[in-house]
Scaffold this motif. Sequence first.
Motif, PDB file in Angstrom:
ATOM      1  N   TRP A   4       0.818  -1.210   0.000  1.00  0.00           N
ATOM      2  CA  TRP A   4       0.000   0.000   0.000  1.00  0.00           C
ATOM      3  C   TRP A   4       0.853   1.260   0.000  1.00  0.00           C
ATOM      4  O   TRP A   4       0.467   2.287  -0.543  1.00  0.00           O
ATOM      5  N   TRP A  31     -10.133   7.675  -2.318  1.00  0.00           N
ATOM      6  CA  TRP A  31      -9.944   6.357  -2.924  1.00  0.00           C
ATOM      7  C   TRP A  31      -8.775   5.627  -2.262  1.00  0.00           C
ATOM      8  O   TRP A  31      -8.859   4.427  -1.981  1.00  0.00           O
ATOM      9  N   LEU A  32      -7.692   6.339  -1.990  1.00  0.00           N
ATOM     10  CA  LEU A  32      -6.556   5.701  -1.320  1.00  0.00           C
ATOM     11  C   LEU A  32      -6.932   5.262   0.088  1.00  0.00           C
ATOM     12  O   LEU A  32      -6.574   4.169   0.530  1.00  0.00           O
ATOM     13  N   SER A  34      -9.697   4.333   1.108  1.00  0.00           N
ATOM     14  CA  SER A  34     -10.632   3.214   1.048  1.00  0.00           C
ATOM     15  C   SER A  34      -9.932   1.866   1.109  1.00  0.00           C
ATOM     16  O   SER A  34     -10.572   0.835   1.334  1.00  0.00           O
ATOM     17  N   GLN A  35      -8.613   1.862   0.930  1.00  0.00           N
ATOM     18  CA  GLN A  35      -7.870   0.606   1.037  1.00  0.00           C
ATOM     19  C   GLN A  35      -7.924   0.029   2.447  1.00  0.00           C
ATOM     20  O   GLN A  35      -7.665  -1.159   2.649  1.00  0.00           O
ATOM     21  N   TYR A 128      -7.089   2.780  -9.862  1.00  0.00           N
ATOM     22  CA  TYR A 128      -8.100   2.599  -8.825  1.00  0.00           C
ATOM     23  C   TYR A 128      -8.819   1.256  -8.894  1.00  0.00           C
ATOM     24  O   TYR A 128      -9.576   0.930  -7.982  1.00  0.00           O
ATOM     25  N   ILE A 131      -8.573  -0.952  -5.839  1.00  0.00           N
ATOM     26  CA  ILE A 131      -9.289  -0.395  -4.688  1.00  0.00           C
ATOM     27  C   ILE A 131     -10.781  -0.652  -4.835  1.00  0.00           C
ATOM     28  O   ILE A 131     -11.460  -1.023  -3.871  1.00  0.00           O
ATOM     29  N   SER A 135     -12.749  -2.654  -2.007  1.00  0.00           N
ATOM     30  CA  SER A 135     -13.538  -1.869  -1.063  1.00  0.00           C
ATOM     31  C   SER A 135     -14.939  -1.485  -1.527  1.00  0.00           C
ATOM     32  O   SER A 135     -15.793  -1.181  -0.692  1.00  0.00           O
TER      33      SER A 135
END
Length: 238
Positions: A4, A31-32, A34-35, A128, A131, A135
């Motif tokens: 990550w 979005w990041l 959401s990992q 993305y 992700i 998620s």
Amino acid sequence: MKKWVLFSFLSAGILALLGAPDIGRAFHKLWLASQTLGKPKQANAFRDLHTWLPDRGLRGLYGNLRGHLSYQDLEKLIEIKIFLKGPHTDGKLNLTSNQFGHYNPAFPRWLKQNAIPGRSNPKLRALYQPIYDLSFRRMARTYYLAHRHLHSDPMRLKKIHNDYIGRVKNEEATGQFLGDAFRAFADQMENNGYDWYEANTAPGFWLRRSIDGTDNEFHAGLVALLETHDAAFLKQHR
């Protein structure tokens, strides 16, 4: 280097090359962030959202991401009132009221245009995609199928709609009513590998959108997300 960390480093570099504006950067960070969805959380951190399932549903999603972009901050960023009517006022969400928030139609239209970075950019779409798969895929598919289920029987929808409106007007609790109304759908979805709780609550979201007049706008945004990151599923279920 952890995956990550490497992913964040590479994505930040790509974003810098693309010269994204403030809004683009804000949603890139979401979005990041959401990992981390689905990782262990302290249940009491979500107490004010009145959910005991921090890894599921829209409240769980918001609870995980609000530290990066809260309801109040989002309104300031996009310069649009998210709700036009209902209990969510003064930048605060009131999730104990028997009333419900009526969305501003401009909000889902704005989301469709701005909250799916990969929609018009192949580089960001590829960036993305992992992700989304980790998620968002389960929830996006659940809400799409819930919308289709709700609108598949107009007579049933009308009856549930009228019963729900009556309960809201009489200040009666609606949670149990909606849970019972969509229990069979949730059972069927669970048998097909979906999360029972999300499947049980998703039709209620669409019912409220059919009442506040934003059903088409939110559905169009969801379809845009699926077209971008889940085209095969969308083609199969259209």
